[in-house]
Design a protein around this motif. Structure first.
Motif, PDB file in Angstrom:
ATOM      1  N   LEU A  82       0.571  -1.169  -0.092  1.00 26.87           N
ATOM      2  CA  LEU A  82      -0.017  -0.092   0.260  1.00 26.87           C
ATOM      3  C   LEU A  82       0.872   1.447   0.332  1.00 26.87           C
ATOM      4  O   LEU A  82       0.546   2.034  -0.796  1.00 26.87           O
ATOM      5  CB  LEU A  82      -0.766   0.061   1.393  1.00 26.87           C
ATOM      6  CG  LEU A  82      -1.978   1.140   1.466  1.00 26.87           C
ATOM      7  CD1 LEU A  82      -3.171   0.342   1.957  1.00 26.87           C
ATOM      8  CD2 LEU A  82      -1.607   1.943   1.442  1.00 26.87           C
ATOM      9  N   MET A  83       2.127   1.382   0.404  1.00 34.40           N
ATOM     10  CA  MET A  83       3.299   2.002   0.957  1.00 34.40           C
ATOM     11  C   MET A  83       4.336   2.390  -0.154  1.00 34.40           C
ATOM     12  O   MET A  83       3.972   3.244  -0.859  1.00 34.40           O
ATOM     13  CB  MET A  83       4.106   1.309   1.772  1.00 34.40           C
ATOM     14  CG  MET A  83       3.102   2.284   3.290  1.00 34.40           C
ATOM     15  SD  MET A  83       4.684   2.473   4.556  1.00 34.40           S
ATOM     16  CE  MET A  83       3.894   0.309   5.244  1.00 34.40           C
ATOM     17  N   LEU A  84       3.955   1.347  -1.266  1.00 30.92           N
ATOM     18  CA  LEU A  84       4.841   1.512  -2.488  1.00 30.92           C
ATOM     19  C   LEU A  84       3.828   2.094  -3.574  1.00 30.92           C
ATOM     20  O   LEU A  84       3.251   2.187  -3.751  1.00 30.92           O
ATOM     21  CB  LEU A  84       5.196   0.060  -3.053  1.00 30.92           C
ATOM     22  CG  LEU A  84       6.179  -0.553  -3.905  1.00 30.92           C
ATOM     23  CD1 LEU A  84       7.174  -0.167  -3.082  1.00 30.92           C
ATOM     24  CD2 LEU A  84       5.884  -1.242  -3.884  1.00 30.92           C
ATOM     25  N   GLY A  85       5.110   3.053  -3.386  1.00 30.07           N
ATOM     26  CA  GLY A  85       4.511   4.609  -4.377  1.00 30.07           C
ATOM     27  C   GLY A  85       4.233   5.599  -4.622  1.00 30.07           C
ATOM     28  O   GLY A  85       3.974   6.181  -5.194  1.00 30.07           O
ATOM     29  N   ARG A  86       3.660   5.165  -3.439  1.00 38.05           N
ATOM     30  CA  ARG A  86       2.972   6.452  -2.898  1.00 38.05           C
ATOM     31  C   ARG A  86       3.352   7.909  -1.969  1.00 38.05           C
ATOM     32  O   ARG A  86       4.709   6.885  -1.399  1.00 38.05           O
ATOM     33  CB  ARG A  86       1.420   6.240  -2.450  1.00 38.05           C
ATOM     34  CG  ARG A  86       0.435   5.123  -2.508  1.00 38.05           C
ATOM     35  CD  ARG A  86      -0.146   4.592  -1.848  1.00 38.05           C
ATOM     36  NE  ARG A  86      -0.737   3.421  -2.563  1.00 38.05           N
ATOM     37  CZ  ARG A  86      -1.925   3.863  -3.092  1.00 38.05           C
ATOM     38  NH1 ARG A  86      -2.488   5.271  -3.517  1.00 38.05           N
ATOM     39  NH2 ARG A  86      -3.192   2.548  -3.367  1.00 38.05           N
ATOM     40  N   ASP A  87       3.208   9.047  -2.641  1.00 38.67           N
ATOM     41  CA  ASP A  87       3.482   9.799  -1.042  1.00 38.67           C
ATOM     42  C   ASP A  87       3.343   9.310   0.260  1.00 38.67           C
ATOM     43  O   ASP A  87       2.372   9.063   0.437  1.00 38.67           O
ATOM     44  CB  ASP A  87       3.624  11.247  -1.896  1.00 38.67           C
ATOM     45  CG  ASP A  87       4.837  11.383  -3.104  1.00 38.67           C
ATOM     46  OD1 ASP A  87       5.865  10.997  -3.316  1.00 38.67           O
ATOM     47  OD2 ASP A  87       4.349  12.751  -4.212  1.00 38.67           O
TER      48      ASP A  87
END
Length: 146
Positions: A82-87
């Motif tokens: 869920l965190m991957l690739g998100r600011d």
């Protein structure tokens, strides 16, 4: 993700290793001789939680990390994909933070999600996920005889 693997010398057919990394669990399989075989982790399970924890000076992965999450929520990380690739400022991340016991912040370099780990350090989701995949590799190597 798939890659060729070396098998024991007495095995005549090459195999292809597959890794399915999900937000909650990971599964590994090898295809050889035209069939797919699921690979069990060190605990004998065919599904491994995508969870990392830091406890008593060691890094715990998968089932060991998930098993102690209630006792150690500030140092047990899940929802890695869920965190991957998100600011950090992404609305999806901000909504999920209320479920997380671990501390998150924006990485100084690029604003990505950063997670506090022991020793005053931080890790990104990419680094934490690489720990999980590295742990799975050991089970795959054992299974394939590499």
């Amino acid at each position: 993700y798939a890659s060729s693997v070396r098998l024991k010398p007495d095995m005549s057919a090459a195999g292809v290793l597959g890794l399915d990394v999900g937000n909650t669990c990971c599964t590994m399989a090898v295809m050889r001789h035209g069939t797919v075989q699921l690979i069990a982790n060190e605990q004998g399970s065919r599904s491994t939680p995508t969870t990392v924890a830091f406890a008593d000076g060691e890094t715990l992965l998968g089932e060991a990390a998930a098993a102690q999450a209630a006792r150690n929520p500030k140092l047990t990380m899940s929802d890695l994909l869920l965190m991957l690739g998100r600011d950090f400022d992404d609305p999806v991340v901000q909504a999920a933070r209320s479920r997380w016991g671990f501390l998150t912040s924006a990485a100084e370099k690029d604003g990505a999600v950063s997670v506090a780990v022991p020793g005053g350090k931080t890790h990104t989701a990419v680094r934490l996920l690489s720990l999980v995949v590295g742990g799975l590799r050991g089970a795959a190597d054992s299974f394939c005889g590499a």
